[in-house]
Design a protein around this motif. Structure first.
Motif, PDB file in Angstrom:
ATOM      1  N   ALA A   1       0.831  -1.202   0.000  1.00  0.00           N
ATOM      2  CA  ALA A   1       0.000   0.000   0.000  1.00  0.00           C
ATOM      3  C   ALA A   1       0.870   1.258   0.000  1.00  0.00           C
ATOM      4  CB  ALA A   1      -0.928  -0.003   1.204  1.00  0.00           C
TER       5      ALA A   1
ATOM      6  N   SER B   1       0.859   4.853   1.343  1.00  0.00           N
ATOM      7  CA  SER B   1       0.097   5.502   2.414  1.00  0.00           C
ATOM      8  C   SER B   1      -0.483   6.847   1.993  1.00  0.00           C
ATOM      9  CB  SER B   1       0.986   5.681   3.650  1.00  0.00           C
ATOM     10  OG  SER B   1       2.076   6.550   3.380  1.00  0.00           O
ATOM     11  N   SER B   2       0.228   7.572   1.157  1.00  0.00           N
ATOM     12  CA  SER B   2      -0.238   8.899   0.746  1.00  0.00           C
ATOM     13  C   SER B   2      -1.210   8.851  -0.424  1.00  0.00           C
ATOM     14  CB  SER B   2       0.956   9.781   0.380  1.00  0.00           C
ATOM     15  OG  SER B   2       1.761   9.149  -0.611  1.00  0.00           O
TER      16      SER B   2
ATOM     17  N   PRO C   1      -4.311   6.560  -0.853  1.00  0.00           N
ATOM     18  CA  PRO C   1      -5.211   5.487  -0.421  1.00  0.00           C
ATOM     19  C   PRO C   1      -5.844   4.767  -1.608  1.00  0.00           C
ATOM     20  CG  PRO C   1      -5.593   7.473   0.861  1.00  0.00           C
ATOM     21  CD  PRO C   1      -4.656   7.858  -0.248  1.00  0.00           C
ATOM     22  N   GLY C   2      -5.754   3.436  -1.584  1.00  0.00           N
ATOM     23  CA  GLY C   2      -6.321   2.641  -2.661  1.00  0.00           C
ATOM     24  C   GLY C   2      -5.351   2.298  -3.764  1.00  0.00           C
TER      25      GLY C   2
ATOM     26  N   GLU D   1      -8.944  12.426  -2.131  1.00  0.00           N
ATOM     27  CA  GLU D   1      -9.138  11.298  -1.227  1.00  0.00           C
ATOM     28  C   GLU D   1      -9.133  11.745   0.238  1.00  0.00           C
ATOM     29  OE1 GLU D   1      -9.982   8.271  -1.739  1.00  0.00           O
ATOM     30  OE2 GLU D   1      -9.710   8.042  -3.897  1.00  0.00           O
TER      31      GLU D   1
ATOM     32  N   ALA E   1     -12.272  11.501   2.722  1.00  0.00           N
ATOM     33  CA  ALA E   1     -12.145  10.684   3.927  1.00  0.00           C
ATOM     34  C   ALA E   1     -12.583  11.449   5.165  1.00  0.00           C
ATOM     35  CB  ALA E   1     -10.701  10.202   4.088  1.00  0.00           C
TER      36      ALA E   1
END
Length: 327
Positions: free
Chosen positions: A44, A46-47, A49-50, A280, A284
């Protein structure tokens, strides 16, 4: 009472669809994909997401999903384990990017345009887009020799479209000559023509595990320069670019519009990692409607003149379009 009532054409969903000036189609979208060497499962970012760094196995699923959604293509980036001053991994036929290209071309080469990032930054230990001279400056002409070598390896690996993102002077002419003289006359060139020295690339640095020392302002464009972006695109077209691109997209819609108005080749735009991360993050936190914001952001880029948009939402957005959730 007003005689002219523009609102008439906004009264119903059917009317709004009938007069829509800008429409998205899945084939207008290209998905950037990261493939990392030396990992057993996706990692993943982290900065972003997805978004993940794929393995050579997991990338198969991602590109098949993209093909099923009907998007236009995928742009591959390699993340190697070992880097050196000249980016040797970029021209190793068994380097991660070239391996990934063969895997993806074999998997979906008939369904998607398989594209590759032609730049040294992911492969150099100093993180710059070219080789350095004795005093640490990026050596333009020495870098062109490396780009020629990269072009041939990427074309031989199955890339249909080479994304020249390094912003070296003469890179399009150098790569086009190398391809043509080696028999790769059908391999197309995408020139990252107006690529700005932007703060919006931050998350991408994590995505490729960048080792950048310093900055890239000596070769990427000053964010305040509009005319220079158009000039760079016109130079690349003259040198033989099949497609030209503006990057980033959202903060450079004026440049994109200028290039689209003047270009006689397709014009693309890259909705970069920072643009993705901001939407994002806001979504969120519940500050914006994620689906509407994603769709609107890409529509805005298309409206400004982009024929195709590189976006990390490509597959997801295509799914919404296919399902009629957004139009």
């Amino acid at each position: 009472m007003p005689r002219v009532r523009p609102r008439r054409l906004r009264a119903t969903p059917a009317l709004r669809r009938a007069v829509s000036e800008t429409r998205l189609h899945p084939s207008d979208l290209v998905l950037p994909i990261f493939v990392r060497e030396g990992v057993d499962e996706p990692v993943a970012i982290s900065s972003m997401p997805g978004v993940v760094q794929h393995t050579l196995d997991s990338v198969r699923g991602a590109v098949n999903e993209a093909a099923a959604a009907g998007i236009g293509g995928v742009m591959l980036f390699g993340v190697p384990e070992v880097r050196d001053a000249v980016g040797s991994g970029a021209t190793d036929p068994d380097g991660i990017l070239n391996l990934a290209t063969r895997v993806v071309a074999d998997e979906v080469g008939d369904a998607l345009v398989v594209q590759t990032d032609l730049c040294l930054d992911e492969f150099t230990d100093h993180g710059h887009c070219g080789v350095l001279d004795a005093i640490g400056r990026v050596d333009n002409d020495a870098t062109l020799e490396r780009y020629r070598e990269m072009a041939l390896v990427q074309a031989a690996s199955g890339s249909a479209l080479l994304g020249l993102s390094g912003m070296m002077d003469g890179q399009v002419a150098a790569v086009r000559e190398a391809l043509d003289t080696s028999g790769f006359i059908d391999t197309a060139v995408l020139a990252y023509s107006a690529k700005y020295a932007s703060a919006y690339y931050g998350p991408f640095r994590e995505a490729v595990a960048s080792t950048l020392q310093g900055d890239r302002r000596s070769y990427q464009l000053d964010p305040g320069n509009r005319r220079e972006g158009l000039r760079e695109a016109m130079i690349d077209i003259e040198e033989g670019a099949d497609i030209v691109m503006v990057k980033p997209a959202g903060s450079y819609l004026d440049v994109l519009s200028d290039v689209a108005a003047a270009s006689d080749v397709p014009v693309w735009a890259y909705q970069v990692s920072g643009e993705y991360a901001m939407i994002e993050a806001a979504a969120a936190n519940g500050w914006i409607d994620r689906q509407r914001a994603v769709h609107e952001s890409v529509v805005g880029i298309r409206r400004a003149g982009a024929d195709t948009v590189l976006t990390y939402w490509a597959t997801e957005l295509a799914g919404w379009l296919n399902d009629g959730v957004v139009a």
